[in-house]
Design a protein around this motif. Structure first.
Motif, PDB file in Angstrom:
ATOM      1  N   GLU A   1       0.859  -1.171   0.000  1.00 51.46           N
ATOM      2  CA  GLU A   1       0.000   0.000   0.000  1.00 51.46           C
ATOM      3  C   GLU A   1       0.901   1.228   0.000  1.00 51.46           C
ATOM      4  OE1 GLU A   1      -3.695   2.044   2.471  1.00 51.46           O
ATOM      5  OE2 GLU A   1      -2.648   0.319   3.335  1.00 51.46           O
TER       6      GLU A   1
ATOM      7  N   ARG B   1       1.297   5.712  -1.171  1.00 51.84           N
ATOM      8  CA  ARG B   1       0.799   6.998  -1.651  1.00 51.84           C
ATOM      9  C   ARG B   1       1.950   7.620  -2.442  1.00 51.84           C
ATOM     10  NH1 ARG B   1      -3.599   9.720  -0.427  1.00 51.84           N
ATOM     11  NH2 ARG B   1      -3.916   8.568   1.504  1.00 51.84           N
TER      12      ARG B   1
ATOM     13  N   LEU C   1      -1.661   9.820  -5.457  1.00 49.13           N
ATOM     14  CA  LEU C   1      -2.317   8.585  -5.858  1.00 49.13           C
ATOM     15  C   LEU C   1      -2.174   7.614  -4.704  1.00 49.13           C
ATOM     16  CD1 LEU C   1      -3.317   6.412  -7.992  1.00 49.13           C
ATOM     17  CD2 LEU C   1      -0.894   6.052  -8.449  1.00 49.13           C
ATOM     18  N   HIS C   2      -3.271   7.052  -4.231  1.00 53.48           N
ATOM     19  CA  HIS C   2      -3.251   6.075  -3.146  1.00 53.48           C
ATOM     20  C   HIS C   2      -3.707   4.745  -3.722  1.00 53.48           C
ATOM     21  CE1 HIS C   2      -5.121   4.529   0.850  1.00 53.48           C
ATOM     22  NE2 HIS C   2      -3.889   4.078   0.686  1.00 53.48           N
ATOM     23  N   GLU C   3      -2.870   3.703  -3.527  1.00 56.22           N
ATOM     24  CA  GLU C   3      -3.197   2.394  -4.081  1.00 56.22           C
ATOM     25  C   GLU C   3      -2.663   1.300  -3.171  1.00 56.22           C
ATOM     26  OE1 GLU C   3      -2.503   1.845  -8.333  1.00 56.22           O
ATOM     27  OE2 GLU C   3      -1.950  -0.251  -7.971  1.00 56.22           O
ATOM     28  N   ASN C   4      -3.402   0.209  -3.094  1.00 59.43           N
ATOM     29  CA  ASN C   4      -2.926  -1.022  -2.462  1.00 59.43           C
ATOM     30  C   ASN C   4      -2.741  -2.001  -3.616  1.00 59.43           C
ATOM     31  OD1 ASN C   4      -2.181  -2.935  -0.620  1.00 59.43           O
ATOM     32  ND2 ASN C   4      -4.228  -3.293   0.165  1.00 59.43           N
ATOM     33  N   SER C   5      -1.499  -2.283  -3.964  1.00 60.19           N
ATOM     34  CA  SER C   5      -1.167  -3.031  -5.170  1.00 60.19           C
ATOM     35  C   SER C   5      -0.857  -4.485  -4.882  1.00 60.19           C
ATOM     36  CB  SER C   5       0.067  -2.422  -5.845  1.00 60.19           C
ATOM     37  OG  SER C   5      -0.162  -1.098  -6.201  1.00 60.19           O
TER      38      SER C   5
ATOM     39  N   PRO D   1      -4.225  -3.079  -8.866  1.00 61.92           N
ATOM     40  CA  PRO D   1      -4.735  -2.612  -7.580  1.00 61.92           C
ATOM     41  C   PRO D   1      -5.654  -3.645  -6.940  1.00 61.92           C
ATOM     42  CG  PRO D   1      -5.817  -1.454  -9.380  1.00 61.92           C
ATOM     43  CD  PRO D   1      -4.762  -2.324  -9.993  1.00 61.92           C
TER      44      PRO D   1
ATOM     45  N   SER E   1      -7.838  -2.658  -4.580  1.00 63.33           N
ATOM     46  CA  SER E   1      -9.058  -1.901  -4.323  1.00 63.33           C
ATOM     47  C   SER E   1      -9.052  -0.696  -5.249  1.00 63.33           C
ATOM     48  CB  SER E   1      -9.101  -1.454  -2.851  1.00 63.33           C
ATOM     49  OG  SER E   1      -7.953  -0.725  -2.525  1.00 63.33           O
TER      50      SER E   1
ATOM     51  N   VAL F   1      -8.433   2.668  -7.000  1.00 63.11           N
ATOM     52  CA  VAL F   1      -7.344   3.634  -6.887  1.00 63.11           C
ATOM     53  C   VAL F   1      -7.952   4.993  -6.564  1.00 63.11           C
ATOM     54  CG1 VAL F   1      -5.488   4.764  -8.168  1.00 63.11           C
ATOM     55  CG2 VAL F   1      -5.971   2.332  -8.536  1.00 63.11           C
TER      56      VAL F   1
END
Length: 134
Positions: free
Chosen positions: A95, A97, A109-113, A127, A129, A131
């Protein structure tokens, strides 16, 4: 006259680019963990290395091509958490930012990859969830 210091790595680790993510971009080494692959992908966006981004993308989710926006500057990466993704594992999540600037607009940009190994190398799947851009 002092020697100029090497360019710092965009990923935020305290190393020169050539000794940090640059070694992955050049193909001299493979990222040993999902987090280091994530950092190297952020650095690839920051230095404009679209070919590395495509090479480090899972074959099932990789686009046919990738054009980076030269007006968008990726400035800073913050790792918020990791799950698995170690040297001896085959799947993981990171996860993060990522902060960017486009003209006068600053955003993130916030992502849990999701990451997995393909052919023995860590690759980005996508991702986990939706993005979120701020």
């Amino acid at each position: 006259m002092p020697t100029p210091s090497p360019r710092p790595c965009p990923c935020g680790l305290p190393a020169a680019y050539v000794d940090c993510c640059g070694r992955f971009h050049s193909g001299a080494q493979q990222a040993p963990t999902a987090e280091l692959l994530m950092r190297s992908r952020f650095s690839a966006f920051a230095v404009g290395d679209a070919s590395y981004l495509l090479r480090s993308w899972h074959s099932s989710t990789r686009p046919d091509g990738l054009e980076l926006d030269p007006a968008q500057r990726w400035e800073r990466l913050e790792i918020l958490g990791t799950e698995r993704g170690g040297m001896f594992e085959t799947e993981g999540a990171v996860e993060f930012r990522a902060y960017y600037r486009e003209g006068r607009h600053a955003g993130s940009l916030h992502e849990n990859s999701s990451f997995t190994r393909e052919g023995g190398s860590w690759v980005y799947v996508g991702p986990l969830s939706p993005v979120a851009f701020d």
